[in-house]
Motif scaffolding. Sequence first.
Motif, PDB file in Angstrom:
ATOM      1  N   VAL A 102       0.890  -1.211   0.072  1.00  0.00           N
ATOM      2  CA  VAL A 102      -0.045  -0.068  -0.031  1.00  0.00           C
ATOM      3  C   VAL A 102       0.864   1.389   0.150  1.00  0.00           C
ATOM      4  N   ARG A 103       0.540   2.152  -0.682  1.00  0.00           N
ATOM      5  CA  ARG A 103       1.282   3.423  -0.714  1.00  0.00           C
ATOM      6  C   ARG A 103       1.191   4.210   0.740  1.00  0.00           C
ATOM      7  N   ASP A 104       2.443   4.706   1.176  1.00  0.00           N
ATOM      8  CA  ASP A 104       2.393   5.267   2.656  1.00  0.00           C
ATOM      9  C   ASP A 104       1.312   6.309   2.854  1.00  0.00           C
ATOM     10  N   ASP A 105       0.742   7.075   1.908  1.00  0.00           N
ATOM     11  CA  ASP A 105      -0.221   7.910   2.018  1.00  0.00           C
ATOM     12  C   ASP A 105      -1.508   7.641   2.068  1.00  0.00           C
ATOM     13  N   VAL A 106      -1.770   6.230   1.706  1.00  0.00           N
ATOM     14  CA  VAL A 106      -2.843   5.974   1.430  1.00  0.00           C
ATOM     15  C   VAL A 106      -4.060   5.828   2.621  1.00  0.00           C
ATOM     16  N   PRO A 107      -3.512   5.113   3.919  1.00  0.00           N
ATOM     17  CA  PRO A 107      -4.457   4.780   5.213  1.00  0.00           C
ATOM     18  C   PRO A 107      -4.992   6.073   5.537  1.00  0.00           C
ATOM     19  N   TYR A 108      -4.039   7.097   5.850  1.00  0.00           N
ATOM     20  CA  TYR A 108      -4.636   8.187   6.359  1.00  0.00           C
ATOM     21  C   TYR A 108      -5.613   9.027   5.462  1.00  0.00           C
ATOM     22  N   PHE A 109      -5.391   9.018   4.150  1.00  0.00           N
ATOM     23  CA  PHE A 109      -6.192   9.526   3.344  1.00  0.00           C
ATOM     24  C   PHE A 109      -7.597   9.169   3.049  1.00  0.00           C
ATOM     25  N   LEU A 110      -7.447   7.636   3.023  1.00  0.00           N
ATOM     26  CA  LEU A 110      -8.649   6.974   3.011  1.00  0.00           C
ATOM     27  C   LEU A 110      -9.536   7.045   4.489  1.00  0.00           C
ATOM     28  N   THR A 111      -8.920   6.997   5.341  1.00  0.00           N
ATOM     29  CA  THR A 111      -9.459   7.077   6.584  1.00  0.00           C
ATOM     30  C   THR A 111     -10.284   8.503   6.644  1.00  0.00           C
ATOM     31  N   ASN A 127     -10.845  -3.050   3.350  1.00  0.00           N
ATOM     32  CA  ASN A 127     -11.532  -2.664   4.397  1.00  0.00           C
ATOM     33  C   ASN A 127     -11.775  -1.146   4.561  1.00  0.00           C
ATOM     34  N   TYR A 128     -11.028  -0.399   3.648  1.00  0.00           N
ATOM     35  CA  TYR A 128     -11.467   0.951   3.705  1.00  0.00           C
ATOM     36  C   TYR A 128     -12.885   1.320   2.649  1.00  0.00           C
ATOM     37  N   LEU A 129     -13.021   0.430   1.788  1.00  0.00           N
ATOM     38  CA  LEU A 129     -13.970   0.614   0.670  1.00  0.00           C
ATOM     39  C   LEU A 129     -15.227   0.410   0.941  1.00  0.00           C
ATOM     40  N   LEU A 151      -3.614  16.783   0.525  1.00  0.00           N
ATOM     41  CA  LEU A 151      -4.792  17.216   0.129  1.00  0.00           C
ATOM     42  C   LEU A 151      -5.961  17.224   1.528  1.00  0.00           C
ATOM     43  N   ILE A 152      -5.605  16.775   2.374  1.00  0.00           N
ATOM     44  CA  ILE A 152      -6.507  16.736   3.587  1.00  0.00           C
ATOM     45  C   ILE A 152      -6.427  17.910   4.600  1.00  0.00           C
ATOM     46  N   LYS A 179     -13.988   9.399   7.206  1.00  0.00           N
ATOM     47  CA  LYS A 179     -14.513  10.311   8.481  1.00  0.00           C
ATOM     48  C   LYS A 179     -15.621  11.527   7.980  1.00  0.00           C
ATOM     49  N   ALA A 180     -15.158  11.788   6.745  1.00  0.00           N
ATOM     50  CA  ALA A 180     -15.932  13.042   6.058  1.00  0.00           C
ATOM     51  C   ALA A 180     -17.080  12.465   5.392  1.00  0.00           C
ATOM     52  N   GLY A 181     -17.368  11.382   5.343  1.00  0.00           N
ATOM     53  CA  GLY A 181     -18.663  10.935   4.930  1.00  0.00           C
ATOM     54  C   GLY A 181     -18.573  10.422   3.237  1.00  0.00           C
ATOM     55  N   LYS A 182     -17.428  10.312   2.751  1.00  0.00           N
ATOM     56  CA  LYS A 182     -17.367  10.282   1.313  1.00  0.00           C
ATOM     57  C   LYS A 182     -17.647   8.715   1.212  1.00  0.00           C
ATOM     58  N   GLU A 183     -18.143   8.260   0.017  1.00  0.00           N
ATOM     59  CA  GLU A 183     -18.514   7.159  -0.490  1.00  0.00           C
ATOM     60  C   GLU A 183     -17.171   6.581  -1.244  1.00  0.00           C
ATOM     61  N   LEU A 184     -16.576   5.664  -0.930  1.00  0.00           N
ATOM     62  CA  LEU A 184     -15.135   5.247  -1.674  1.00  0.00           C
ATOM     63  C   LEU A 184     -15.510   3.810  -2.590  1.00  0.00           C
TER      64      LEU A 184
END
Length: 215
Positions: free
Chosen positions: A91-100, A131-133, A214-215, A104-109
């Motif tokens: 997994v890209r290093d920046d992905v877990p925080y980004f998706l989390t 698990n993030y999707l 981006l966050i 939290k912001a209620g976006k559909e992934l």
Amino acid sequence: MLNWSKIDTVLLDMDGTLLDLHYDSHFWLNVIPQQHALAKNISFEAAQADISKRYQAVNGKIQWYCSDYWEQQLNLPIMELKRQSKHLIKVRDDVPYFLTELKKAGKELILLTNAHPECVMLKFEQTAIDNYLDGVVSTHEYGVSKEQQSLWQQVQSDLGFNKSRTLFVDDSVPVLNAARQYGIEHLLAVANPDSQQPHNDIADYLNVTDYRKLI
């Protein structure tokens, strides 16, 4: 920058976007030519040249992304070979925080990938990224790749997302071009899909090398 208040749905590519593309680059540019050379008793260079022609012939089509197609074309156990290199799936290093944060912001992934379902499952086994999707779509379900307009029409019909309130993230400019042609309002390019390669110069799209910015 992105205006998150205008985005409800985030469609995400997998390889090079959520996962480091190094695994796929290594597999298709090194492992497959090596195995082809062994099978045909030819030099690595000759195998590379033959494989490159075969890749170019189906570039952007669903066959290019299909492990079954390459198994038939090359008479090689593609999935077995993929599993032998699975330690490189990351997994890209920046992905877990980004998706989390998006969750939290209620976006559909939604994962929207050209990868074959078997390859998708292998990567889920290695990374648990699913698990993030909220949903997973392999374009093989439709028999047509993201480069084609008919794919976008079918996926939107099935998922019901609003084009004007959807963000699509991908590392492929031809795929982003297809999404833009279809009318997806928000587009984001990944400029560093492969951790072992230099960053790409992407002039036509808002692009990122670290999602955390981006966050």
